[in-house]
Motif scaffolding. Structure first.
Motif, PDB file in Angstrom:
ATOM      1  N   TYR A  70       0.642  -1.361  -0.002  1.00  0.00           N
ATOM      2  CA  TYR A  70      -0.006   0.082   0.145  1.00  0.00           C
ATOM      3  C   TYR A  70       0.750   1.293  -0.067  1.00  0.00           C
ATOM      4  CZ  TYR A  70      -3.349  -3.425   1.610  1.00  0.00           C
ATOM      5  OH  TYR A  70      -4.406  -4.479   1.724  1.00  0.00           O
ATOM      6  N   GLY A  71       2.076   1.144   0.129  1.00  0.00           N
ATOM      7  CA  GLY A  71       3.141   2.449   0.155  1.00  0.00           C
ATOM      8  C   GLY A  71       3.080   2.832   1.476  1.00  0.00           C
ATOM      9  N   PRO A  72       3.962   3.670   1.614  1.00  0.00           N
ATOM     10  CA  PRO A  72       4.475   4.192   3.005  1.00  0.00           C
ATOM     11  C   PRO A  72       3.408   5.104   3.935  1.00  0.00           C
ATOM     12  CG  PRO A  72       5.661   5.488   1.736  1.00  0.00           C
ATOM     13  CD  PRO A  72       5.015   4.412   0.905  1.00  0.00           C
ATOM     14  N   GLU A  73       2.188   5.427   3.183  1.00  0.00           N
ATOM     15  CA  GLU A  73       1.085   6.006   4.036  1.00  0.00           C
ATOM     16  C   GLU A  73       0.203   4.997   4.771  1.00  0.00           C
ATOM     17  OE1 GLU A  73       1.319   5.726   0.526  1.00  0.00           O
ATOM     18  OE2 GLU A  73       2.481   7.690   0.209  1.00  0.00           O
ATOM     19  N   VAL A  74       0.696   3.782   4.715  1.00  0.00           N
ATOM     20  CA  VAL A  74      -0.375   2.817   5.598  1.00  0.00           C
ATOM     21  C   VAL A  74      -0.341   3.156   6.979  1.00  0.00           C
ATOM     22  CG1 VAL A  74       1.523   1.174   6.066  1.00  0.00           C
ATOM     23  CG2 VAL A  74      -0.526   0.331   5.860  1.00  0.00           C
ATOM     24  N   ALA A  75      -1.686   2.795   7.511  1.00  0.00           N
ATOM     25  CA  ALA A  75      -1.836   3.358   9.087  1.00  0.00           C
ATOM     26  C   ALA A  75      -1.031   2.392   9.822  1.00  0.00           C
ATOM     27  CB  ALA A  75      -3.359   2.963   9.201  1.00  0.00           C
ATOM     28  N   LEU A  76      -0.301   2.757  10.850  1.00  0.00           N
ATOM     29  CA  LEU A  76       0.446   2.386  11.817  1.00  0.00           C
ATOM     30  C   LEU A  76      -0.309   1.204  12.261  1.00  0.00           C
ATOM     31  CD1 LEU A  76       2.972   4.941  12.903  1.00  0.00           C
ATOM     32  CD2 LEU A  76       3.179   3.448  11.018  1.00  0.00           C
ATOM     33  N   ASP A  77      -1.674   1.496  12.711  1.00  0.00           N
ATOM     34  CA  ASP A  77      -2.560   0.650  13.440  1.00  0.00           C
ATOM     35  C   ASP A  77      -2.482  -0.695  12.688  1.00  0.00           C
ATOM     36  OD1 ASP A  77      -3.081   2.340  15.331  1.00  0.00           O
ATOM     37  OD2 ASP A  77      -4.937   2.726  14.968  1.00  0.00           O
ATOM     38  N   ASP A  78      -2.595  -0.693  11.194  1.00  0.00           N
ATOM     39  CA  ASP A  78      -2.621  -1.780  10.368  1.00  0.00           C
ATOM     40  C   ASP A  78      -1.134  -2.703  10.648  1.00  0.00           C
ATOM     41  OD1 ASP A  78      -4.916  -1.281   9.803  1.00  0.00           O
ATOM     42  OD2 ASP A  78      -4.448  -0.139   7.835  1.00  0.00           O
ATOM     43  N   VAL A  79      -0.059  -1.927  10.921  1.00  0.00           N
ATOM     44  CA  VAL A  79       1.250  -2.718  11.059  1.00  0.00           C
ATOM     45  C   VAL A  79       1.174  -3.522  12.158  1.00  0.00           C
ATOM     46  CG1 VAL A  79       3.682  -2.127  11.349  1.00  0.00           C
ATOM     47  CG2 VAL A  79       2.564  -0.874   9.560  1.00  0.00           C
ATOM     48  N   ALA A  80       0.844  -2.791  13.227  1.00  0.00           N
ATOM     49  CA  ALA A  80       0.719  -3.674  14.614  1.00  0.00           C
ATOM     50  C   ALA A  80      -0.257  -4.886  14.270  1.00  0.00           C
ATOM     51  CB  ALA A  80       0.268  -2.639  15.648  1.00  0.00           C
ATOM     52  N   ARG A  81      -1.408  -4.488  13.677  1.00  0.00           N
ATOM     53  CA  ARG A  81      -2.182  -5.856  13.567  1.00  0.00           C
ATOM     54  C   ARG A  81      -1.716  -6.829  12.714  1.00  0.00           C
ATOM     55  NH1 ARG A  81      -5.890  -2.846  11.276  1.00  0.00           N
ATOM     56  NH2 ARG A  81      -6.705  -2.197  13.532  1.00  0.00           N
ATOM     57  N   ARG A  82      -1.211  -6.422  11.563  1.00  0.00           N
ATOM     58  CA  ARG A  82      -0.406  -7.475  10.842  1.00  0.00           C
ATOM     59  C   ARG A  82       0.719  -8.199  11.591  1.00  0.00           C
ATOM     60  NH1 ARG A  82       0.618  -8.150   5.160  1.00  0.00           N
ATOM     61  NH2 ARG A  82      -1.391  -6.992   4.872  1.00  0.00           N
ATOM     62  N   ALA A  83       1.303  -7.548  12.446  1.00  0.00           N
ATOM     63  CA  ALA A  83       2.284  -8.199  13.358  1.00  0.00           C
ATOM     64  C   ALA A  83       1.739  -9.133  14.503  1.00  0.00           C
ATOM     65  CB  ALA A  83       3.295  -7.178  13.878  1.00  0.00           C
ATOM     66  N   GLY A  84       0.454  -9.133  14.538  1.00  0.00           N
ATOM     67  CA  GLY A  84      -0.102  -9.670  15.670  1.00  0.00           C
ATOM     68  C   GLY A  84       0.464  -8.896  17.042  1.00  0.00           C
ATOM     69  N   LEU A  85       0.525  -7.765  17.316  1.00  0.00           N
ATOM     70  CA  LEU A  85       0.910  -7.188  18.666  1.00  0.00           C
ATOM     71  C   LEU A  85       0.323  -5.715  18.717  1.00  0.00           C
ATOM     72  CD1 LEU A  85       4.913  -7.249  17.862  1.00  0.00           C
ATOM     73  CD2 LEU A  85       3.512  -8.625  19.197  1.00  0.00           C
ATOM     74  N   GLY A  86       0.132  -5.315  19.935  1.00  0.00           N
ATOM     75  CA  GLY A  86      -0.537  -4.163  20.333  1.00  0.00           C
ATOM     76  C   GLY A  86       0.134  -2.950  19.784  1.00  0.00           C
ATOM     77  N   ASN A  87      -0.795  -1.743  19.664  1.00  0.00           N
ATOM     78  CA  ASN A  87      -0.202  -0.730  19.259  1.00  0.00           C
ATOM     79  C   ASN A  87       1.194  -0.066  20.259  1.00  0.00           C
ATOM     80  OD1 ASN A  87      -1.910  -0.688  17.433  1.00  0.00           O
ATOM     81  ND2 ASN A  87      -3.095   1.125  18.093  1.00  0.00           N
ATOM     82  N   ALA A  88       0.824  -0.403  21.681  1.00  0.00           N
ATOM     83  CA  ALA A  88       1.766   0.010  22.623  1.00  0.00           C
ATOM     84  C   ALA A  88       3.246  -0.584  22.360  1.00  0.00           C
ATOM     85  CB  ALA A  88       1.295  -0.432  23.940  1.00  0.00           C
ATOM     86  N   THR A  89       3.237  -1.853  21.916  1.00  0.00           N
ATOM     87  CA  THR A  89       4.523  -2.296  21.678  1.00  0.00           C
ATOM     88  C   THR A  89       5.022  -1.810  20.172  1.00  0.00           C
ATOM     89  OG1 THR A  89       3.647  -4.512  22.349  1.00  0.00           O
ATOM     90  CG2 THR A  89       5.635  -4.513  20.899  1.00  0.00           C
ATOM     91  N   LEU A  90       4.153  -1.595  19.375  1.00  0.00           N
ATOM     92  CA  LEU A  90       4.767  -0.949  18.158  1.00  0.00           C
ATOM     93  C   LEU A  90       5.287   0.398  18.468  1.00  0.00           C
ATOM     94  CD1 LEU A  90       4.897  -0.332  15.255  1.00  0.00           C
ATOM     95  CD2 LEU A  90       2.571   0.817  15.261  1.00  0.00           C
ATOM     96  N   TYR A  91       4.649   1.385  19.313  1.00  0.00           N
ATOM     97  CA  TYR A  91       5.344   2.653  19.611  1.00  0.00           C
ATOM     98  C   TYR A  91       6.487   2.615  20.588  1.00  0.00           C
ATOM     99  CZ  TYR A  91       1.320   4.569  17.125  1.00  0.00           C
ATOM    100  OH  TYR A  91       0.353   5.095  16.085  1.00  0.00           O
ATOM    101  N   ARG A  92       6.526   1.464  21.370  1.00  0.00           N
ATOM    102  CA  ARG A  92       7.697   1.149  22.170  1.00  0.00           C
ATOM    103  C   ARG A  92       8.982   0.941  21.390  1.00  0.00           C
ATOM    104  NH1 ARG A  92       5.281  -1.688  25.606  1.00  0.00           N
ATOM    105  NH2 ARG A  92       5.715  -3.713  24.601  1.00  0.00           N
ATOM    106  N   HIS A  93       8.605   0.230  20.151  1.00  0.00           N
ATOM    107  CA  HIS A  93       9.993   0.174  19.466  1.00  0.00           C
ATOM    108  C   HIS A  93      10.369   1.183  18.556  1.00  0.00           C
ATOM    109  CE1 HIS A  93      10.819  -4.214  20.288  1.00  0.00           C
ATOM    110  NE2 HIS A  93       9.406  -4.760  20.647  1.00  0.00           N
ATOM    111  N   PHE A  94       9.220   1.651  18.033  1.00  0.00           N
ATOM    112  CA  PHE A  94       9.139   2.696  17.007  1.00  0.00           C
ATOM    113  C   PHE A  94       8.211   3.790  17.434  1.00  0.00           C
ATOM    114  CE2 PHE A  94       9.414  -1.275  14.928  1.00  0.00           C
ATOM    115  CZ  PHE A  94      11.108  -1.069  14.571  1.00  0.00           C
ATOM    116  N   PRO A  95       8.911   4.753  17.881  1.00  0.00           N
ATOM    117  CA  PRO A  95       7.823   5.773  18.716  1.00  0.00           C
ATOM    118  C   PRO A  95       7.386   6.697  17.663  1.00  0.00           C
ATOM    119  CG  PRO A  95       9.964   5.776  20.029  1.00  0.00           C
ATOM    120  CD  PRO A  95      10.199   4.935  18.502  1.00  0.00           C
ATOM    121  N   THR A  96       7.909   6.887  16.409  1.00  0.00           N
ATOM    122  CA  THR A  96       7.430   7.781  15.401  1.00  0.00           C
ATOM    123  C   THR A  96       7.173   7.161  14.138  1.00  0.00           C
ATOM    124  OG1 THR A  96       9.195   8.757  14.497  1.00  0.00           O
ATOM    125  CG2 THR A  96       8.304   9.850  16.375  1.00  0.00           C
ATOM    126  N   ARG A  97       6.233   7.426  13.168  1.00  0.00           N
ATOM    127  CA  ARG A  97       6.380   6.967  11.878  1.00  0.00           C
ATOM    128  C   ARG A  97       7.705   6.979  11.027  1.00  0.00           C
ATOM    129  NH1 ARG A  97       2.413   5.649   7.805  1.00  0.00           N
ATOM    130  NH2 ARG A  97       0.571   6.395   9.380  1.00  0.00           N
TER     131      ARG A  97
END
Length: 203
Positions: A37-64
């Protein structure tokens, strides 16, 4: 009974292993989604695809931007590692053009990600872009020198020529198939001929 040092350290090691695994899951998911989908994809979708929560995503990668940088750095590292492995291939010419095939696909498909990873209002990421460019240039140069020494490519072909022409073909291509087709035409110009010019052109 007192626990041994190894036993006391085990929980810490387990947490570090979990963190590393989560980071890999997030990077893998981000690569897939950016490709789709390109780099505009929602970060929530990244966390969902990884099977992890948003908090885990932002802990590793605080910003887009942090996620873009991590994904693109991983792509560049893979390309450079591929180049290092190809230096041991028997055919210097095939090693060079095998790597260029990966490079032209990389430029054709990752340009938007590269720009997203390096764009910043204050230009702080320019240094990162320069570092990535230099890594790929160094890899290409090693492969080119080996091919040139083997007499497989023109003696006056510089790494700047090689990457400029290949990058230009990638950027004007319609898709990866077209980019690879253009590389085959470029290869005919890169390869040494019986009338290979004896002295390089100088501006």
């Amino acid at each position: 009974m007192a626990r041994s040092g190894d036993e006391r350290a085990a929980p810490g090691r387990a947490r570090r292993a979990d963190a590393a695994r989560n980071a890999e899951l997030l990077l893998s998911a981000a690569k897939e989604l950016f490709d789709e989908y390109g780099p505009e994809v929602a970060l929530d979708d990244v966390a969902r695809r990884a099977g992890l929560g948003n908090a885990t995503l932002y802990r590793h990668f605080p910003t887009r931007g942090d996620l873009f940088v991590a994904v693109y750095a991983d792509e560049v590292d893979a390309l450079c590692l591929r180049g290092a492995a190809l230096l041991h291939e028997p055919s210097a010419a095939e090693a060079l053009f095998d790597w260029l095939d990966g490079f032209i696909v990389h430029v054709a498909t990752k340009r938007a990600l590269a720009l997203a990873a390096t764009e910043s209002p204050d230009g702080r990421r320019t240094e990162l872009f320069d570092r990535w460019h230099e890594s790929m240039r160094s890899t290409a140069e090693s492969l080119l020198i080996r091919a040139r020494d083997a007499g497989a490519v023109r003696s006056d072909l510089s790494v700047g020529d090689l990457l400029a022409l290949t990058s230009a073909a990638a950027m004007v291509s319609a898709d990866t198939h077209h980019a690879r087709r253009l590389l085959q035409f470029l290869r005919r110009g890169f390869e040494a001929a019986e009338t290979d010019p004896p002295t390089p052109f100088s501006a």
